[in-house]
Write a protein that holds these residues in place. Structure first.
Motif, mmCIF file in Angstrom:
data_model
loop_
_atom_site.group_PDB
_atom_site.id
_atom_site.type_symbol
_atom_site.label_atom_id
_atom_site.label_comp_id
_atom_site.label_asym_id
_atom_site.label_seq_id
_atom_site.Cartn_x
_atom_site.Cartn_y
_atom_site.Cartn_z
ATOM 1 N N GLU A 145 0.600 -1.769 0.102
ATOM 2 C CA GLU A 145 -0.075 0.577 -0.057
ATOM 3 C C GLU A 145 0.529 1.359 0.623
ATOM 4 N N LEU A 146 1.825 1.018 0.784
ATOM 5 C CA LEU A 146 2.554 2.606 1.251
ATOM 6 C C LEU A 146 3.481 3.164 -0.420
ATOM 7 N N LYS A 161 2.522 2.161 -3.547
ATOM 8 C CA LYS A 161 1.751 2.314 -4.613
ATOM 9 C C LYS A 161 0.704 3.820 -3.989
ATOM 10 N N LYS A 162 1.047 4.316 -3.012
ATOM 11 C CA LYS A 162 0.335 5.701 -2.826
ATOM 12 C C LYS A 162 1.792 6.852 -2.284
ATOM 13 N N GLN A 207 1.736 6.781 -6.558
ATOM 14 C CA GLN A 207 0.890 7.689 -7.149
ATOM 15 C C GLN A 207 0.923 9.127 -7.071
ATOM 16 N N ARG A 208 1.857 9.619 -5.522
ATOM 17 C CA ARG A 208 2.061 10.821 -5.003
ATOM 18 C C ARG A 208 3.331 11.465 -6.176
ATOM 19 N N LEU A 244 0.674 4.486 9.065
ATOM 20 C CA LEU A 244 0.334 4.284 7.654
ATOM 21 C C LEU A 244 -1.147 5.170 8.205
ATOM 22 N N ALA A 289 3.437 10.090 2.775
ATOM 23 C CA ALA A 289 3.314 9.257 1.218
ATOM 24 C C ALA A 289 1.433 8.628 1.407
#
Length: 103
Positions: free
Chosen positions: A1-2, A4-5, A8-9, A70, A103
């Motif tokens: 998840e981290l 991916k974030k 994206q950022r 997170l 993120a």
């Protein structure tokens, strides 16, 4: 998840993207209670990779601390100051890590 974030950022935030565009870093996330994860940063993108020796950035913490960061229940700087996170890296890479954990 981290990851991916963060990716994206980095695509959406021009300042972040330009700050890390030329960086190549091997990052080891060592969870004391859940194993090790190896990441590579290049071209403003983080990816999981095969294990490697001598990371540029090594981050050690437990999974509870990671999840609280997170979920914004714990600030990464507070965790670092209270030694819930141990970071072995240059000062520039510690600043990079600060961006990664936001993120």
């Amino acid at each position: 998840e981290l990851v991916k974030k963060f990716n994206q950022r980095a695509m959406e935030d021009e300042r972040l993207s330009s700050d890390i565009a030329d960086l190549k870093r091997d990052i080891l996330l060592n969870f004391k209670d859940d194993g090790k994860f190896y990441l590579h940063l290049e071209n403003s993108r983080l990816d999981f990779v095969d294990p490697f020796e001598n990371p540029d950035i090594e981050i050690e913490m437990d999974m509870d601390t990671f999840n609280k960061i997170l979920n914004k229940e714990l600030d990464a700087l507070s965790a670092y100051i209270t030694k819930r996170i141990v970071v072995r890296a240059s000062l520039r890479d510690k600043l990079l890590l600060s961006d990664l954990l936001k993120a």
